[in-house]
Design a protein around this motif. Sequence first.
Motif, PDB file in Angstrom:
ATOM      1  N   ILE A  68       0.831  -1.210   0.000  1.00 36.91           N
ATOM      2  CA  ILE A  68       0.000   0.000   0.000  1.00 36.91           C
ATOM      3  C   ILE A  68       0.863   1.256   0.000  1.00 36.91           C
ATOM      4  N   ARG A  69       1.858   1.280   0.858  1.00 33.91           N
ATOM      5  CA  ARG A  69       2.664   2.486   1.034  1.00 33.91           C
ATOM      6  C   ARG A  69       3.735   2.636  -0.053  1.00 33.91           C
ATOM      7  N   ASN A  70       4.466   1.564  -0.327  1.00 33.06           N
ATOM      8  CA  ASN A  70       5.651   1.674  -1.186  1.00 33.06           C
ATOM      9  C   ASN A  70       5.367   1.463  -2.664  1.00 33.06           C
ATOM     10  N   VAL A  71       4.359   0.634  -2.976  1.00 37.23           N
ATOM     11  CA  VAL A  71       4.038   0.384  -4.381  1.00 37.23           C
ATOM     12  C   VAL A  71       2.943   1.336  -4.860  1.00 37.23           C
ATOM     13  N   GLU A  72       1.867   1.441  -4.069  1.00 39.03           N
ATOM     14  CA  GLU A  72       0.746   2.301  -4.461  1.00 39.03           C
ATOM     15  C   GLU A  72       0.938   3.755  -4.038  1.00 39.03           C
ATOM     16  N   GLY A  73       1.833   4.017  -3.104  1.00 39.49           N
ATOM     17  CA  GLY A  73       2.065   5.388  -2.650  1.00 39.49           C
ATOM     18  C   GLY A  73       0.955   5.950  -1.790  1.00 39.49           C
ATOM     19  N   LEU A  74       0.160   5.079  -1.156  1.00 42.22           N
ATOM     20  CA  LEU A  74      -0.941   5.512  -0.283  1.00 42.22           C
ATOM     21  C   LEU A  74      -0.438   5.492   1.158  1.00 42.22           C
ATOM     22  N   THR A  75       0.024   6.640   1.635  1.00 42.73           N
ATOM     23  CA  THR A  75       0.710   6.684   2.920  1.00 42.73           C
ATOM     24  C   THR A  75      -0.198   7.018   4.102  1.00 42.73           C
ATOM     25  N   GLY A  76      -1.520   7.061   3.852  1.00 48.11           N
ATOM     26  CA  GLY A  76      -2.435   7.274   4.971  1.00 48.11           C
ATOM     27  C   GLY A  76      -2.394   6.111   5.942  1.00 48.11           C
ATOM     28  N   THR A  77      -2.209   4.898   5.419  1.00 47.91           N
ATOM     29  CA  THR A  77      -2.056   3.710   6.259  1.00 47.91           C
ATOM     30  C   THR A  77      -0.663   3.734   6.868  1.00 47.91           C
ATOM     31  N   LYS A  78      -0.583   3.677   8.193  1.00 49.19           N
ATOM     32  CA  LYS A  78       0.704   3.807   8.876  1.00 49.19           C
ATOM     33  C   LYS A  78       1.278   2.441   9.271  1.00 49.19           C
ATOM     34  N   LYS A  79       2.596   2.369   9.319  1.00 48.46           N
ATOM     35  CA  LYS A  79       3.290   1.170   9.771  1.00 48.46           C
ATOM     36  C   LYS A  79       4.033   1.515  11.046  1.00 48.46           C
ATOM     37  N   SER A  80       3.629   0.913  12.135  1.00 42.41           N
ATOM     38  CA  SER A  80       4.223   1.267  13.427  1.00 42.41           C
ATOM     39  C   SER A  80       4.854   0.059  14.090  1.00 42.41           C
ATOM     40  N   CYS A  86      -0.822  -2.413  17.473  1.00 43.23           N
ATOM     41  CA  CYS A  86      -1.184  -1.003  17.666  1.00 43.23           C
ATOM     42  C   CYS A  86      -2.388  -0.559  16.840  1.00 43.23           C
ATOM     43  N   GLY A  87      -2.670  -1.208  15.723  1.00 40.96           N
ATOM     44  CA  GLY A  87      -3.832  -0.863  14.907  1.00 40.96           C
ATOM     45  C   GLY A  87      -3.628   0.285  13.946  1.00 40.96           C
ATOM     46  N   ALA A  88      -2.437   0.895  13.900  1.00 45.61           N
ATOM     47  CA  ALA A  88      -2.218   2.043  13.014  1.00 45.61           C
ATOM     48  C   ALA A  88      -2.323   1.662  11.536  1.00 45.61           C
ATOM     49  N   CYS A  89      -2.110   0.378  11.236  1.00 48.51           N
ATOM     50  CA  CYS A  89      -2.100  -0.076   9.843  1.00 48.51           C
ATOM     51  C   CYS A  89      -3.445  -0.652   9.417  1.00 48.51           C
ATOM     52  N   THR A  90      -4.495  -0.497  10.224  1.00 47.36           N
ATOM     53  CA  THR A  90      -5.782  -1.135   9.951  1.00 47.36           C
ATOM     54  C   THR A  90      -6.388  -0.674   8.630  1.00 47.36           C
ATOM     55  N   VAL A  91      -6.830  -1.640   7.843  1.00 51.74           N
ATOM     56  CA  VAL A  91      -7.579  -1.373   6.610  1.00 51.74           C
ATOM     57  C   VAL A  91      -8.799  -2.302   6.611  1.00 51.74           C
ATOM     58  N   ALA A 107     -11.973  -5.796   9.586  1.00 52.02           N
ATOM     59  CA  ALA A 107     -10.822  -4.922   9.825  1.00 52.02           C
ATOM     60  C   ALA A 107      -9.605  -5.828   9.987  1.00 52.02           C
ATOM     61  N   ILE A 108      -8.545  -5.552   9.248  1.00 52.66           N
ATOM     62  CA  ILE A 108      -7.349  -6.390   9.330  1.00 52.66           C
ATOM     63  C   ILE A 108      -6.118  -5.522   9.563  1.00 52.66           C
ATOM     64  N   ASN A 109      -5.101  -6.130  10.157  1.00 55.75           N
ATOM     65  CA  ASN A 109      -3.809  -5.472  10.308  1.00 55.75           C
ATOM     66  C   ASN A 109      -3.008  -5.700   9.034  1.00 55.75           C
ATOM     67  N   SER A 110      -2.825  -4.654   8.251  1.00 54.51           N
ATOM     68  CA  SER A 110      -2.114  -4.827   6.981  1.00 54.51           C
ATOM     69  C   SER A 110      -0.636  -5.129   7.180  1.00 54.51           C
ATOM     70  N   CYS A 111      -0.117  -4.928   8.404  1.00 52.50           N
ATOM     71  CA  CYS A 111       1.290  -5.245   8.656  1.00 52.50           C
ATOM     72  C   CYS A 111       1.506  -6.747   8.793  1.00 52.50           C
ATOM     73  N   LEU A 112       0.445  -7.518   8.998  1.00 50.32           N
ATOM     74  CA  LEU A 112       0.561  -8.964   9.161  1.00 50.32           C
ATOM     75  C   LEU A 112       0.160  -9.739   7.920  1.00 50.32           C
TER      76      LEU A 112
END
Length: 378
Positions: A68-80, A86-91, A107-112
């Motif tokens: 999401i962040r590095n390929v699509e450039g959508l940086t609203g989703t955070k990686k903490s 922590c839930g910051a990456c929830t989508v 709701a899923i943790n996109s970091c996992l």
Amino acid sequence: GGGSGADGGVEAKAKFEASNPSCVPYVIGLPAGGCAEPPASPGLSFALNGELRELSNPDPDMKLVDYIRNVEGLTGTKKSCAEGGCGACTVTAEFFDEDSKTWESRAINSCLVPVCSLDGCKVTTIEGITKDVDDFHPIQQKLAEKNGSQCGYCSAGMVMNMYSMLQSNEKPTKDEIENRFDGNICRCTGYRPILDAMHSFGGQEGGAADIEDLGTRKACPMSEDAEEDHCSRKAKDLCPGDERKLRACSQQRARTVTSYQNAQGVKWITPTSLDQLCTLMNSLNQDFELVSAHTGITGVQKYYTGKAWGLPAKKASTLIAISRIPELNIVEEAKEGVVVGANTTLEKLLDVLGRHPNDLGFEALCRHIQKIANVQVR
């Protein structure tokens, strides 16, 4: 779970096949007795914010948050925390249920979540619920009005968790809303303004009394501030043509073994039956790991491998995803009790057990499951 096909030797393999006659090597495209390595798959298809994405050979090591962040450039989703805490990456992810013929929102943790596991799914990020930067979604608007955002790092995850909930529960109780946020951490606000905002989308019943209201015994003021238009503000969906294409790809994958591999040699294989799974586990000549949920191959894994303390961690070269195996996804209810497959999520199990309110054993089990991790992980 994990294991090695080389450790057991020929004798163990023969013994296994003798006791499991239905598990002799026959995986599509594989020679009997050969190394279980399916041919390259045609690609992976999923939707992101209402647009179809097709990846020819997704990296088994890539997590959704990095895509999401590095390929699509959508940086609203955070990686903490990068471990589902922590839930910051929830989508929001939607999975098609073949039984009900409807999309189920989670709701899923996109970091996992590995990108390879998203075949046939729909994913919505914080950018997907607004039309432009000046057009806030009602959840975002209410969070701002209630001063529920300070540094803002947790805010996108908070909003997407609530958005996911409202897709399947349009009028949750206060209790349901409060329990929903057990996987979202905020280090700024103290949570009260966030809950003030989120309570405005729920009903008045339920919820523990707030200390500010104990003296007067009056209802919390936020319950009189209910939002009515959140249901009309859904994210952009696929056009009908792309929707049909995504469903067709998903149905084809359900019957076909898929395999991807990255430059480092890490493989991702998805069998579609218990027999195929047995074959893979029985004939692989290298370390492998089973993937059902996603906390085993990332996140908390670093604590039980020693990586968290700087120790070298052994990494499996093959990941076997078991999410498409029908035998492991069953949910059957009968007078004698409830039978659930090993792939059943804990949240779905809670829902099933909750249909039996008079069963004291189920009630105790539900209380225990609700203490495990958080909504996104469960």
